[in-house]
Write a protein that holds these residues in place. Structure first.
Motif, PDB file in Angstrom:
ATOM      1  N   ALA A 801      14.218   3.663   9.441  1.00 34.64           N
ATOM      2  CA  ALA A 801      14.839   2.453   8.884  1.00 34.64           C
ATOM      3  C   ALA A 801      14.519   1.294   9.824  1.00 34.64           C
ATOM      4  O   ALA A 801      13.946   1.484  10.913  1.00 34.64           O
ATOM      5  N   GLU A 802      14.890   0.069   9.394  1.00 35.74           N
ATOM      6  CA  GLU A 802      14.652  -1.100  10.231  1.00 35.74           C
ATOM      7  C   GLU A 802      15.894  -1.976  10.280  1.00 35.74           C
ATOM      8  O   GLU A 802      16.620  -2.094   9.298  1.00 35.74           O
ATOM      9  N   VAL A 803      16.126  -2.542  11.446  1.00 35.29           N
ATOM     10  CA  VAL A 803      17.190  -3.529  11.622  1.00 35.29           C
ATOM     11  C   VAL A 803      16.589  -4.702  12.378  1.00 35.29           C
ATOM     12  O   VAL A 803      16.141  -4.539  13.527  1.00 35.29           O
ATOM     13  N   LYS A 804      16.518  -5.858  11.678  1.00 33.53           N
ATOM     14  CA  LYS A 804      15.950  -7.071  12.280  1.00 33.53           C
ATOM     15  C   LYS A 804      14.579  -6.799  12.882  1.00 33.53           C
ATOM     16  O   LYS A 804      14.267  -7.174  14.015  1.00 33.53           O
ATOM     17  N   GLY A 805      13.755  -6.040  12.113  1.00 34.62           N
ATOM     18  CA  GLY A 805      12.376  -5.770  12.516  1.00 34.62           C
ATOM     19  C   GLY A 805      12.218  -4.660  13.523  1.00 34.62           C
ATOM     20  O   GLY A 805      11.108  -4.409  13.993  1.00 34.62           O
ATOM     21  N   ILE A 806      13.311  -3.937  13.889  1.00 37.58           N
ATOM     22  CA  ILE A 806      13.252  -2.848  14.879  1.00 37.58           C
ATOM     23  C   ILE A 806      13.352  -1.506  14.152  1.00 37.58           C
ATOM     24  O   ILE A 806      14.270  -1.277  13.362  1.00 37.58           O
ATOM     25  N   LYS A 807      12.369  -0.615  14.400  1.00 37.12           N
ATOM     26  CA  LYS A 807      12.380   0.711  13.775  1.00 37.12           C
ATOM     27  C   LYS A 807      13.484   1.572  14.390  1.00 37.12           C
ATOM     28  O   LYS A 807      13.631   1.637  15.608  1.00 37.12           O
ATOM     29  N   LEU A 808      14.223   2.260  13.507  1.00 38.81           N
ATOM     30  CA  LEU A 808      15.274   3.185  13.945  1.00 38.81           C
ATOM     31  C   LEU A 808      14.929   4.573  13.446  1.00 38.81           C
ATOM     32  O   LEU A 808      14.960   4.824  12.237  1.00 38.81           O
ATOM     33  N   VAL A 809      14.624   5.490  14.378  1.00 39.16           N
ATOM     34  CA  VAL A 809      14.240   6.854  14.029  1.00 39.16           C
ATOM     35  C   VAL A 809      15.423   7.780  14.297  1.00 39.16           C
ATOM     36  O   VAL A 809      15.938   7.836  15.421  1.00 39.16           O
ATOM     37  N   THR A 810      15.876   8.511  13.293  1.00 41.01           N
ATOM     38  CA  THR A 810      16.982   9.447  13.457  1.00 41.01           C
ATOM     39  C   THR A 810      16.624  10.776  12.819  1.00 41.01           C
ATOM     40  O   THR A 810      15.737  10.844  11.950  1.00 41.01           O
ATOM     41  N   GLY A 811      17.311  11.844  13.259  1.00 39.76           N
ATOM     42  CA  GLY A 811      17.083  13.130  12.623  1.00 39.76           C
ATOM     43  C   GLY A 811      17.572  14.288  13.475  1.00 39.76           C
ATOM     44  O   GLY A 811      17.854  14.140  14.669  1.00 39.76           O
ATOM     45  N   GLU A 812      17.656  15.447  12.833  1.00 43.45           N
ATOM     46  CA  GLU A 812      18.076  16.682  13.515  1.00 43.45           C
ATOM     47  C   GLU A 812      16.856  17.502  13.868  1.00 43.45           C
ATOM     48  O   GLU A 812      15.923  17.631  13.069  1.00 43.45           O
ATOM     49  N   ALA A 869      23.592   5.779  23.292  1.00 41.97           N
ATOM     50  CA  ALA A 869      24.010   7.186  23.289  1.00 41.97           C
ATOM     51  C   ALA A 869      25.509   7.306  23.507  1.00 41.97           C
ATOM     52  O   ALA A 869      26.195   8.116  22.868  1.00 41.97           O
ATOM     53  N   GLY A 870      26.055   6.493  24.431  1.00 40.59           N
ATOM     54  CA  GLY A 870      27.488   6.537  24.715  1.00 40.59           C
ATOM     55  C   GLY A 870      28.317   6.173  23.512  1.00 40.59           C
ATOM     56  O   GLY A 870      29.329   6.814  23.205  1.00 40.59           O
ATOM     57  N   ASP A 871      27.910   5.101  22.776  1.00 37.33           N
ATOM     58  CA  ASP A 871      28.673   4.671  21.598  1.00 37.33           C
ATOM     59  C   ASP A 871      28.653   5.740  20.517  1.00 37.33           C
ATOM     60  O   ASP A 871      29.683   6.013  19.866  1.00 37.33           O
ATOM     61  N   ALA A 872      27.491   6.356  20.278  1.00 36.32           N
ATOM     62  CA  ALA A 872      27.391   7.390  19.251  1.00 36.32           C
ATOM     63  C   ALA A 872      28.234   8.610  19.619  1.00 36.32           C
ATOM     64  O   ALA A 872      28.886   9.227  18.767  1.00 36.32           O
ATOM     65  N   GLU A 899      28.289  10.510  10.365  1.00 40.68           N
ATOM     66  CA  GLU A 899      28.879   9.196  10.629  1.00 40.68           C
ATOM     67  C   GLU A 899      28.274   8.572  11.873  1.00 40.68           C
ATOM     68  O   GLU A 899      27.947   7.374  11.901  1.00 40.68           O
ATOM     69  N   ALA A 900      28.082   9.387  12.915  1.00 41.81           N
ATOM     70  CA  ALA A 900      27.529   8.878  14.172  1.00 41.81           C
ATOM     71  C   ALA A 900      26.100   8.379  13.983  1.00 41.81           C
ATOM     72  O   ALA A 900      25.723   7.309  14.499  1.00 41.81           O
ATOM     73  N   ILE A 901      25.295   9.161  13.226  1.00 38.78           N
ATOM     74  CA  ILE A 901      23.895   8.777  13.025  1.00 38.78           C
ATOM     75  C   ILE A 901      23.804   7.523  12.158  1.00 38.78           C
ATOM     76  O   ILE A 901      23.031   6.602  12.431  1.00 38.78           O
ATOM     77  N   SER A 902      24.649   7.473  11.114  1.00 30.85           N
ATOM     78  CA  SER A 902      24.592   6.329  10.195  1.00 30.85           C
ATOM     79  C   SER A 902      25.107   5.041  10.828  1.00 30.85           C
ATOM     80  O   SER A 902      24.851   3.944  10.326  1.00 30.85           O
ATOM     81  N   THR A 903      25.812   5.165  11.953  1.00 32.83           N
ATOM     82  CA  THR A 903      26.346   3.990  12.642  1.00 32.83           C
ATOM     83  C   THR A 903      25.308   3.332  13.543  1.00 32.83           C
ATOM     84  O   THR A 903      25.523   2.241  14.069  1.00 32.83           O
ATOM     85  N   LEU A 904      24.130   3.950  13.690  1.00 36.00           N
ATOM     86  CA  LEU A 904      23.118   3.426  14.609  1.00 36.00           C
ATOM     87  C   LEU A 904      22.731   1.984  14.295  1.00 36.00           C
ATOM     88  O   LEU A 904      22.658   1.156  15.206  1.00 36.00           O
ATOM     89  N   PRO A 905      22.501   1.593  13.019  1.00 38.17           N
ATOM     90  CA  PRO A 905      22.135   0.181  12.763  1.00 38.17           C
ATOM     91  C   PRO A 905      23.210  -0.789  13.247  1.00 38.17           C
ATOM     92  O   PRO A 905      22.883  -1.837  13.824  1.00 38.17           O
ATOM     93  N   GLU A 909      22.774  -3.789  16.009  1.00 42.08           N
ATOM     94  CA  GLU A 909      23.103  -5.183  15.703  1.00 42.08           C
ATOM     95  C   GLU A 909      24.112  -5.737  16.726  1.00 42.08           C
ATOM     96  O   GLU A 909      24.032  -6.893  17.150  1.00 42.08           O
ATOM     97  N   LYS A 910      25.064  -4.895  17.121  1.00 41.93           N
ATOM     98  CA  LYS A 910      26.068  -5.337  18.094  1.00 41.93           C
ATOM     99  C   LYS A 910      25.408  -5.787  19.389  1.00 41.93           C
ATOM    100  O   LYS A 910      25.734  -6.848  19.944  1.00 41.93           O
TER     101      LYS A 910
END
Length: 913
Positions: A801-812, A869-872, A899-905, A909-910
């Motif tokens: 996914a992308e947030v403000k042009g930054i790629k976010l890679v997640t997965g198990e 990592a700490g926030d997640a 929930e933790a993974i989906s909170t990454l964007p 942004e924060k």
């Protein structure tokens, strides 16, 4: 440049020290004296003395009338040490030229044979005819009322009669103690002055007029009221300071310039690189003197410690080490002087040749131990001195002196020495007060509260204490008193069969029975026993039966007798320096502390066990005898312990008169075969120079074997079933044979232990092999998992996914541990080039996370993997963090992973905002 001191004694008219010693002995041999060897410097048969401090010590029993010899006149050279008590010249040692902590005393004795006439005439003959001393330089003193001695100096010698002087009791009357044998003495002095001394210079404390030979005439016995009574037999006791005599004959200004000390001084010059002059001279003198004390004391069996003789020796060594600092010596060096000393004195005292290497080890070990704390202590001392300079104080704090002693091992006389060197004194009163408080605390801590009424009970009742003749059938006895005490009761019996703890052996336990009831005995003293409760039915005059726990007593006895045998075995395997420094004996184990500076190697342990078990199998009769202490002291090689206070009669335990004989009040087996197999369980160090052995015997060996069986079963359970079953079959066969085994069957039990040893060794080897194979398999599996997971990264990146042009890679990912997950996180950073990753795995129902941030985003956007990592992890009920580019975290709540993974964007942004 080293300034080696020239011996300067090779001219024909100057004698070497060994010639002077031999002249003395040969002279008195010609007068029909038996030449006897020096006694050890440790007076093992005299608990009133720390060290032999005079030649007469070994003949004390003759003077007291309690002993005799097969000769009535003799001569010798006696090793002496004077470092404490009445005869203490420690402060002068090294600073003047004639006081020493160790010295030889040449002496001749007459036991009811010749008397004053011969003693005076022969002394003069030796000095003036054999050694040809200048008669003008010799002065004699006599006791003011001893007209007999005065007359013999006039008639039996040609001394200048103006050189015969009378003195008071202080200078010319010798006493062994406040009471007992005593008598007038006549001292011979040598005049070193250039122009000749005057009468008032004699006995005036001037080093230029030195006393070197004392002739003591033992003719009185002083009673308790101070009155003198003529002895039926009169004795001669003379003592000549060997080192002083050598100085006189070698024409030196100091004892340290004679060939007695110069080999040591020259070796010190070599070791230190310092000149023997000025500020270094006294320090070299002290070290040369002190190494003699250390060598001869250790050679005769004393080991530095914190008690008794051992503490005196430790004080001497630490004093020498501190003087070594004046010579800039900060590493062990005193031990290096031992070889030189042995080379110069070993021909007279062969014991130091035999123990040369051991002596060096002990001294070196003590130096190493003290050097660690000496510098720290000197810092504290100097800090206090600086504080005193600021405040103008002249008395060094007793509190600081105590702390130096307690924390850094500074003997008080060492602190006093350092203070005196800069013109200060030490508050000895406060130091002594604090030492007393410390001893009182230690004593109180040792007391058992249940026994606080001991002093009230002791001596109040006529209790027959006899723990030796009791059997498992108990004894009939009567209650003299019962005192409630802290939930228990103190019971006084007219006959007490319960052994009271002493000599390392624990107290007996058991029971007291009366009127069909019994109550447990949990402890005992010689005066009373301790009951587990407060029985209302027990009362004065009630007849009861007392039973010791006999099986427990038998086990304790096995361990006690084995300790005696082991003590001698240790001496035969390790050396004669071995002695008991502490012991503990109960029904489970024996513990024995002894001086030794090396860990025992396997062969030494085997040799000790073999000696003990040979004595066990020989079924030697074990017996005890009570006898007068004078008789006991004459038994060859009898063992006893300094510090113990013995009465007029002592109990001596024999296990083969030629093997083990010890003063002992404990209980023992009747024959050594009752001990059963002896086995050392453990050997360890408990302090510098002190080792400790734990061993078991008898039924304790049965318990040990059962423990080993459990260990084998535990080790087997960690192995695959097919391997474990093979060991189980073998163990089952042994267990059948072992069931009901007699603890006295030492050969069978020994074979079981050897089988167990080899089995446990094999199991450990197999377990290690199995675990290594398992580790390799897991490692291989891990690599495979990492490769599989790494192959999945391209797929995850393509779905980023992308947030403000930054790629976010997640997965198990499927990996076996967090380290593998972290390794994949690094690979993701390499592949991603620019972006953020948050990967996870679930292992044992716990979540591991790895967060990655590419270098450009760390630098330009100030994103941090540690914060992400700490926030997640917080959402998962966990935590974590790390570096900005890579961080790991973990959590417990698996249900919230989505929930933790989906909170990454939102997290990204924060931090972007």
């Amino acid at each position: 440049m080293h300034n080696f001191v020239d011996l300067q004694i090779f001219s024909t008219n100057l004698k070497r020290s060994k010639e002077i010693r031999q002249d003395f002995l040969d002279f008195f041999a010609s007068k029909k004296h038996k030449i006897v060897p020096s006694a050890p410097v440790v007076p093992y048969d005299d608990p009133t003395l720390l060290f032999i401090n005079a030649g007469m010590n070994q003949f004390k029993d003759v003077f007291l009338g309690t002993g005799k010899r097969d000769y009535n006149r003799c001569a010798d050279t006696q090793k002496c040490i004077r470092v404490s008590g009445k005869h203490n010249d420690l402060d002068e040692v090294g600073h003047d030229g004639y006081h020493h902590t160790f010295f030889e005393m040449l002496g001749n004795w007459s036991f009811g044979d010749y008397y004053k006439k011969e003693a005076i005439a022969w002394a003069w003959e030796l000095l003036t005819e054999v050694w040809k001393l200048d008669k003008k330089r010799l002065w004699a003193t006599v006791y003011k009322d001893d007209e007999e001695a005065l007359n013999f100096w006039k008639t039996e010698t040609d001394i200048d009669q103006s050189h015969i002087l009378k003195f008071e009791e202080k200078d010319n009357f010798w006493e062994m103690g406040d009471t007992g044998p005593c008598g007038p003495c006549s001292e011979i002095h040598y005049d070193f002055t250039e122009t000749g001394c005057k009468a008032e210079d004699v006995n005036a404390g001037k080093p230029e007029v030195m006393e070197f030979w004392n002739l003591v005439f033992i003719q009185y016995n002083r009673d308790s009221e101070g009155k003198l009574h003529e002895l039926p037999q009169k004795h001669i006791d003379t003592g000549m300071g060997f080192e002083r005599m050598v100085r006189i004959l070698q024409k030196k200004t100091s004892n340290y310039l004679t060939d007695v000390f110069l080999p040591l001084i020259n070796e010190l010059i070599t070791i230190t690189g310092k000149e023997y002059s000025g500020k270094y001279e006294a320090s070299m003198n002290v070290v040369a003197d002190h190494v003699r004390t250390l060598t001869f004391a250790i050679g005769d069996g004393v080991i530095p410690s914190n008690e008794g003789r051992g503490y005196v020796l430790r004080r001497v060594l630490r004093r020498a080490a501190r003087y070594g600092r004046n010579l800039d010596m900060r590493t062990p060096f005193i031990f290096k002087l031992v070889d030189t000393l042995v080379d110069t004195m070993g021909h007279v005292f062969p014991e130091i040749v035999e123990k040369r290497e051991f002596i060096k080890e002990v001294i070196k070990g003590e130096e190493e131990s003290f050097n660690e704390t000496l510098d720290k202590g000197l810092v504290m001392f100097n800090d206090e001195i600086e504080s005193m300079i600021r405040t103008g104080e002249k008395v060094f704090s007793g509190e600081v002196a105590f702390k130096l002693h307690d924390t850094y091992g500074f003997p008080i006389d060492l602190t006093q020495l350092m203070a005196r060197e800069i013109g200060l004194t030490v508050d000895d009163v406060k130091f002594t007060e604090l030492m007393g408080e410390q001893k009182e605390k230690a004593r109180s801590a040792r007391e058992v509260t249940v026994h606080k009424l001991t002093n009230d009970i002791k001596g109040k009742f006529n209790v027959l204490y006899d723990p030796y003749s009791v059997s498992e059938n108990g004894i009939e006895t009567q209650v003299l008193d019962i005192i409630p005490e802290n939930g228990s009761s103190l019971l006084v019996l007219d006959r007490n069969p319960f052994y009271s703890e002493s000599g390392g052996q624990v107290s007996d336990t058991g029971k007291v029975s009366y009127a069909g009831k019994s109550i447990e005995v949990v402890d005992s003293t010689k005066d009373y026993i301790v009951l587990s409760g407060k029985p209302a039915e027990l009362r004065k005059d009630l007849k009861v039966s007392a039973y010791i726990d006999y099986p427990r007593r038998e086990s304790i006895q096995r361990n006690h007798s084995a300790t005696h045998i082991m003590h001698e075995a240790l001496r035969r395997v390790l050396g004669s320096h071995i002695k008991q420094m502490g012991s503990y004996l109960d029904d489970k184990v024996l513990r024995f502390d002894f001086p030794h500076f090396h860990k025992l190697d396997p062969q030494e342990i085997t040799d000790i066990e073999e000696i003990v078990n040979e004595k066990v199998q020989a079924n030697i009769n074990v017996y005890a005898e009570e006898m007068p202490i004078e008789k006991a002291n004459k038994i060859p090689n009898v063992k006893k312990f300094f510090g113990d206070k013995y009465g007029d009669n002592v109990r001596v335990v024999f296990i083969d008169e030629s093997f083990s004989v010890e003063f002992c009040g404990g209980t023992h087996v009747k024959g050594t075969s009752d001990i059963g197999l002896f086995k050392i369980m453990k050997e360890e160090s408990i302090s510098s120079g002190t080792r400790r052995i734990f061993a078991k015997t008898g039924k304790g060996i049965i318990d040990y074997i059962n423990e080993r069986v459990q260990e084998i079963e535990k080790l087997s359970s960690d192995l695959p079933g097919n391997i474990a079953s093979n060991f189980k079959t073998g163990m089952d066969n042994f267990t059948k044979d072992f069931a009901g085994a007699d603890f006295r069957d030492t050969k069978f039990l020994s074979s079981i232990i050897k089988y167990h040893d080899s089995t446990i060794l094999s199991l450990h080897e197999l377990k290690e092999k199995y675990l290594e194979e398992k580790r390799q398999a897991e490692k291989k599996l891990g690599k495979q998992k990492v490769q599989e997971a790494s192959a999945k990264l391209d797929e995850l990146i393509s779905k980023a996914a992308e947030v403000k042009g930054i790629k976010l890679v997640t997965g198990e990912l499927s990996v076996t541990n967090a380290d593998e997950l972290k390794e994949i996180g690094d690979k993701l950073r390499e592949k991603l080039k620019s972006g953020v990753g948050l990967l996870y795995t679930i292992i044992d129902n716990k979540i591991s996370l790895v967060a990655t941030v590419s270098d450009d985003l760390v630098k330009e956007k100030k994103l941090s993997a540690g914060k992400i990592a700490g926030d997640a992890a917080k959402i998962l009920g966990g935590g974590g963090g790390g570096k900005p580019h890579l961080a790991t975290a973990g959590g417990k709540d698996v249900s919230k992973i989505s929930e933790a993974i989906s909170t990454l964007p939102a997290i990204i942004e924060k931090y972007l905002n």
